[in-house]
Design an enzyme around this catalytic site. Structure first.
Site, mmCIF file in Angstrom:
data_model
loop_
_atom_site.group_PDB
_atom_site.id
_atom_site.type_symbol
_atom_site.label_atom_id
_atom_site.label_comp_id
_atom_site.label_asym_id
_atom_site.label_seq_id
_atom_site.Cartn_x
_atom_site.Cartn_y
_atom_site.Cartn_z
ATOM 1 N N CYS A 155 0.471 -1.333 0.177
ATOM 2 C CA CYS A 155 -0.122 -0.321 -0.292
ATOM 3 C C CYS A 155 0.825 1.454 -0.400
ATOM 4 O O CYS A 155 0.488 2.268 -0.484
ATOM 5 C CB CYS A 155 -0.961 0.379 1.260
HETATM 6 N N1 LIG Z 1 -3.827 -4.262 5.020
HETATM 7 C C1 LIG Z 1 -3.431 -3.490 3.784
HETATM 8 O O1 LIG Z 1 -3.510 -2.669 4.075
HETATM 9 C C2 LIG Z 1 -2.568 -4.030 3.145
HETATM 10 C C3 LIG Z 1 -2.398 -5.599 3.408
HETATM 11 N N2 LIG Z 1 -1.380 -6.158 1.742
HETATM 12 C C4 LIG Z 1 -0.836 -7.834 2.420
HETATM 13 O O2 LIG Z 1 -2.090 -8.310 1.685
HETATM 14 C C5 LIG Z 1 -1.761 -9.387 2.609
HETATM 15 C C6 LIG Z 1 -2.821 -9.665 3.087
HETATM 16 O O3 LIG Z 1 -3.077 -8.670 4.167
HETATM 17 P P1 LIG Z 1 -4.608 -8.600 5.225
HETATM 18 O O4 LIG Z 1 -5.713 -9.016 4.588
HETATM 19 O O5 LIG Z 1 -4.962 -7.126 5.741
HETATM 20 O O6 LIG Z 1 -4.030 -9.251 7.114
HETATM 21 P P2 LIG Z 1 -4.720 -10.233 7.434
HETATM 22 O O7 LIG Z 1 -4.266 -10.376 8.552
HETATM 23 O O8 LIG Z 1 -6.378 -9.128 7.711
HETATM 24 O O9 LIG Z 1 -5.390 -11.544 6.557
HETATM 25 C C7 LIG Z 1 -4.302 -12.599 6.574
HETATM 26 C C8 LIG Z 1 -5.309 -13.955 6.400
HETATM 27 O O10 LIG Z 1 -4.535 -14.543 5.572
HETATM 28 C C9 LIG Z 1 -5.189 -15.759 6.496
HETATM 29 N N3 LIG Z 1 -4.082 -16.624 6.843
HETATM 30 C C10 LIG Z 1 -3.036 -16.714 7.210
HETATM 31 N N4 LIG Z 1 -2.903 -17.402 7.436
HETATM 32 C C11 LIG Z 1 -3.736 -18.518 7.101
HETATM 33 C C12 LIG Z 1 -2.384 -19.943 6.432
HETATM 34 N N5 LIG Z 1 -1.103 -20.988 6.838
HETATM 35 N N6 LIG Z 1 -3.882 -20.613 5.292
HETATM 36 C C13 LIG Z 1 -4.368 -19.766 4.836
HETATM 37 N N7 LIG Z 1 -4.949 -19.055 5.425
HETATM 38 C C14 LIG Z 1 -3.810 -17.874 6.309
HETATM 39 C C15 LIG Z 1 -5.755 -15.951 7.382
HETATM 40 O O11 LIG Z 1 -6.853 -16.541 7.600
HETATM 41 P P3 LIG Z 1 -7.707 -16.869 8.829
HETATM 42 O O12 LIG Z 1 -7.851 -15.760 9.030
HETATM 43 O O13 LIG Z 1 -8.836 -18.217 8.315
HETATM 44 O O14 LIG Z 1 -6.775 -17.909 9.914
HETATM 45 C C16 LIG Z 1 -6.732 -14.017 6.911
HETATM 46 O O15 LIG Z 1 -7.386 -14.327 6.313
HETATM 47 C C17 LIG Z 1 -0.962 -9.358 2.862
HETATM 48 O O16 LIG Z 1 0.343 -9.174 2.793
HETATM 49 C C18 LIG Z 1 -0.166 -7.926 3.490
HETATM 50 O O17 LIG Z 1 0.973 -7.548 3.513
HETATM 51 C C19 LIG Z 1 -0.892 -5.510 0.643
HETATM 52 C C20 LIG Z 1 -1.552 -3.669 0.629
HETATM 53 C C21 LIG Z 1 -1.852 -3.351 1.809
HETATM 54 C C1 LIG Z 2 -0.299 0.379 9.127
HETATM 55 C C2 LIG Z 2 0.928 -1.119 9.022
HETATM 56 O O1 LIG Z 2 1.021 -1.587 10.333
HETATM 57 N N1 LIG Z 2 1.320 -0.794 7.429
HETATM 58 C C3 LIG Z 2 1.065 -1.857 6.978
HETATM 59 C C4 LIG Z 2 2.054 -1.747 5.567
HETATM 60 C C5 LIG Z 2 1.245 -3.136 5.194
HETATM 61 C C6 LIG Z 2 1.070 -2.922 3.977
HETATM 62 O O2 LIG Z 2 0.884 -2.559 2.359
HETATM 63 O O3 LIG Z 2 1.988 -3.871 3.500
HETATM 64 P P1 LIG Z 2 2.583 -5.742 3.104
HETATM 65 O O4 LIG Z 2 1.508 -5.783 1.562
HETATM 66 O O5 LIG Z 2 4.036 -5.305 2.677
HETATM 67 O O6 LIG Z 2 3.221 -5.942 4.058
HETATM 68 C C7 LIG Z 2 3.100 -1.658 7.895
HETATM 69 O O7 LIG Z 2 3.925 -1.150 7.526
HETATM 70 O O8 LIG Z 2 3.877 -3.186 7.657
#
Ligand SMILES: NC(=O)C1=CN([C@@H]2O[C@H](COP(=O)(O)OP(=O)(O)OC[C@H]3O[C@@H](n4cnc5c(N)ncnc54)[C@H](OP(=O)(O)O)[C@@H]3O)[C@@H](O)[C@H]2O)C=CC1
Ligand SMILES: CC(=O)N[C@@H](CCC(=O)OP(=O)(O)O)C(=O)O
Length: 352
Positions: A155
């Site tokens: 992000c």
């Molecule tokens: N949040 C953000 O703003 C952004 C996030 N990202 C990236 O996107 C990805 C997801 O982020 P986010 O949605 O915030 O994370 P969350 O922590 O909210 O969600 C993680 C998800 O991964 C699942 N999970 C974890 N471990 C396992 C496993 N061993 N097997 C199967 N499923 C698993 C969880 O499922 P369960 O609940 O069933 O355990 C949950 O649905 C990350 O890599 C993050 O860095 C990228 C850009 C922006």
């Molecule tokens: C507020 C906050 O904790 N933000 C996350 C960024 C999430 C994200 O975009 O990053 P990845 O997909 O690379 O994990 C952080 O700084 O780790």
């Protein structure tokens, strides 16, 4: 193809913040049918158990992650998982012919040495990783269109790179002078419990973190280097801000030509993004607010020049979960499928 010629899509990590955005947007996408939701601790629950307000729209259960099930039911899969998991299943998914859009960092790097140095994991999927395209459509649209595997950007990199790209690509700034000061809402940290993200910890407070060592530094530098045509280092400092959604990245960089004024840069940015439906350049003297982008796939960019210091100041506002995550991944899917880049994606913000 699934029902009525729709493409069948799976989401692994459907319970998380990114996953639920994908579900919410894709269940309304006119060319997609949701065929599989996967997870770990949520497996066995229905999606409605987790998000009761979506019960009338999504009638699927979360299933354990089983590659053969995904491959049987889906043509496309979004992996919204913590770093280091997508690379364990993607090689098989690719081999079975699926299109994969990974939202973690696993397929963002051109060079797996960099991934290893910053993420600490040795990888054995070099051949597959070499096929991945960095999923920032405004910069790599043609490559995304021809790819089977997308490494969707983080992000902070999305907001930062959209602010920097025209300046770097046109050689308007001294690249090494670029400083990115970025602020994110707490949903950027995901849904799992973390003390620092508790309301009682994050509210009424503002602090930097990951100073000079955040893992988005190499990702931003990789793309800046690609745009500049030589290796570039930048200064990036993220801050956690007491709000749920949104990122504002303010970028400072020294202009090579001190004669350039704000309106020159606005003209240049508008030309650079002329074919980009998801980037809006603000009018002269207008600076973007995260509120304008929340709930929307738009990135708003505001531009200023400080004639006194000779620096360009570019402000970029996105919703970290839409343009910074799920929305951008769907934008990539639209391009891979040859659909309109805007299909199924929201323009209007939640507010006011
Ligand atoms: N949040 C953000 O703003 C952004 C996030 N990202 C990236 O996107 C990805 C997801 O982020 P986010 O949605 O915030 O994370 P969350 O922590 O909210 O969600 C993680 C998800 O991964 C699942 N999970 C974890 N471990 C396992 C496993 N061993 N097997 C199967 N499923 C698993 C969880 O499922 P369960 O609940 O069933 O355990 C949950 O649905 C990350 O890599 C993050 O860095 C990228 C850009 C922006
Ligand atoms: C507020 C906050 O904790 N933000 C996350 C960024 C999430 C994200 O975009 O990053 P990845 O997909 O690379 O994990 C952080 O700084 O780790």
């Amino acid at each position: 193809m699934g029902d009525m010629g729709r493409v069948s899509v799976g989401i692994v990590g459907a319970s998380g913040y990114g996953g639920v955005q994908l579900v919410r947007l894709l269940q309304d996408h006119p060319k997609v049918e949701l065929a599989y939701l996967g997870g770990e601790s949520s497996a066995g629950k229905t999606f409605a158990d987790l998000y009761p307000h979506l019960a009338h729209q999504v009638d699927l259960a979360i299933e354990p992650v089983e590659v053969s099930t995904i491959a049987t039911r889906c043509q496309v899969v979004f992996l919204s998982l913590p770093n280091g998991l997508a690379c364990q299943i993607t090689p098989t998914l690719i081999e079975k012919g699926l299109m994969v859009l990974d939202l973690s960092a696993d397929y963002r790097f051109f060079d797996l040495e960099t991934y290893k140095n910053w993420y600490g994991t040795e990888r054995s999927d070099r051949q597959i990783a070499a096929k991945a395209v960095y999923g920032l459509p405004e910069l790599y649209r043609d490559r995304i269109a021809d790819s089977q595997l997308i490494g969707c950007p983080g992000c902070y990199p999305t907001a930062s790179l959209l602010a920097l790209a025209p300046l770097l690509k046109q050689g308007l700034i001294v690249p090494e002078t670029a400083i990115i000061d970025a602020k994110s809402g707490t949903s950027g940290g995901g849904r799992q419990a973390k003390t620092g993200l508790l309301l009682a910890e994050a509210d009424n407070s503002l602090a930097a973190y990951g100073v000079a060592r955040h893992r988005h530094i190499p990702e931003i530098e990789q793309i800046c280097s690609d745009l500049a045509g030589h290796e570039v280092m930048v200064q990036f400092t993220p801050h956690l801000i007491p709000m749920v959604r949104g990122i504002l990245a303010t970028v400072y960089a020294t202009l090579r030509d001190p004669g350039l004024v704000r309106d020159d840069l606005i003209t240049i940015f508008k030309a650079f993004y002329r074919n980009c439906p998801w980037v809006t350049i603000c009018d002269s003297g207008v600076y973007p607010q995260t509120k304008w982008a929340c709930g929307s796939n738009l990135c708003y960019i505001g531009i200023e020049v400080d004639q006194r210091t000779g620096r360009a100041i570019v402000m970029s506002a996105i919703d970290n979960l839409i343009k910074g995550q799920a929305g951008q991944a769907i934008q990539c899917l639209n391009i891979m499928m040859g659909w309109e880049e805007t299909l199924g994606l929201p323009r209007l913000a939640f507010y006011p």
